[in-house]
Write a protein that holds these residues in place. Structure first.
Motif: not given
Length: 346
Positions: A1, A85, A328
């Motif tokens: 990410m 993200q 996430v």
């Protein structure tokens, strides 16, 4: 990410900042890191939100000094916010209040736009908007707060001081880092007018009863997802000890860090604060505790991870980044159905 750290300025970052520790932890776990400042957002006519991100271009520094050197040499890359993200809001609004008033609300305002476009933003920008000054502190249960009055009237403050013979702490409603914090022993103190003038320059003042236990400093306890951050029975906490003759324990105000013992009483205080921290989407918070009272809840830039690692040999930055990884994962699992404020404290 990819994690974007929102800070006041690139040049203002320091090796001993907790943000630096978090960035290093993210890099060590294989993530991409970039930095964003208040002037780096672009909202285009097509409603796309872009950031001008200071990006490390593939380098993976392992030491704070190397990271900051790399940042100074890094290029600025313009990217859609959706390429990030996580947007981690780590600025101190009070630093910009005087010289760059336009920057004070940039993180929360553009953070809302980022969250609306599917980026996980922590702490939640709507929650942070409620906490732009120390009035937020009054929303916690009275049982864990020192007796407090907020006013710009010196007559009201004199009366408050008279009612509390053990002394009063006087500080600005909007401020951080121990700036313009004074202990007043009596309403007849010779320089009270001068203290009032200095402290009230930024607006309203907070007068709080002085807690005698504060002479030994306070304990900074990190709370993540509404619960005290700990690993293997060791809590992310340290004692901030004021310099001799000073009432301030802030590390930026000559305070020093020592190992802390986290007692059941301290954990009970954190437990009482949990409902509001969760309701407001406060992912990472630093609680400053003296005795059975909380002096402050730092929701913007709680610092101290390097001091805790030095004391216990534990890099809690790894735990924090791991928690973001889980957010996430959950966001992807629920295909964006979870509100950002909910994700922030899951």
């Amino acid at each position: 990410m990819r994690i974007a750290f929102f800070v006041n300025s690139i040049e203002g970052e320091a090796t001993y900042y907790t943000t630096t520790s978090l960035a290093l932890a993210a890099l060590s776990r294989g993530h991409e890191v970039c930095y964003v400042t208040p002037g780096d957002f672009v909202l285009r006519p097509d409603d796309s939100l872009l950031i001008r991100a200071t990006t490390l271009n593939g380098s993976k520094p392992k030491k704070p000094e190397t990271l900051l050197s790399s940042l100074k040499e890094a290029s600025v890359t313009t990217m859609d916010i959706r390429e990030v993200q996580v947007l981690f809001l780590r600025n101190d609004p009070s630093e910009d209040a005087d010289r760059r008033s336009w920057a004070v609300y940039a993180g929360t305002n553009f953070g809302r736009l980022a969250a609306a476009r599917g980026v996980i933003v922590v702490n939640d920008p709507d929650g942070l908007a409620l906490a732009q000054n120390k009035l937020y502190f009054q929303g916690f249960p009275e049982v864990v707060r020192p007796t407090t009055m907020i006013s710009r009237s010196i007559e009201e403050i004199r009366s408050f001081i008279e009612d509390h013979p053990d002394g009063v702490i006087l500080k600005p409603l909007q401020g951080s880092g121990g700036k313009n914090v004074f202990k007043i022993q009596s309403k007849d103190e010779a320089n009270l007018n001068q203290i009032f003038e200095a402290a009230s320059g930024a607006g309203y003042l907070i007068a709080q009863t002085y807690l005698p236990d504060a002479v030994g400093g306070d304990i900074r306890l990190f709370v993540m997802n509404g619960r005290p951050l700990e690993r293997d029975g060791i809590h992310a906490a340290f004692r901030r000890v004021p310099a001799k003759g000073d009432v301030r324990s802030n590390l930026h105000a000559s305070g020093t860090a020592e190992p802390a013992t986290v007692t059941p009483e301290i954990l009970a205080i954190a437990d009482k604060l949990r409902p509001k921290l969760i309701e407001d989407g406060m992912f990472l918070v630093g609680l400053d505790i003296v005795g059975d009272r909380i002096l402050e809840a730092n929701v913007f830039t709680p610092g101290g991870l390097p001091e805790i690692e030095a004391a216990h040999g534990i890099d809690f930055g790894e735990d924090i980044i791991a928690a973001l990884e889980e957010k996430v994962r959950l966001q992807q699992l629920y295909q964006g159905a979870l509100h950002n404020r909910t994700l922030a404290t899951l």
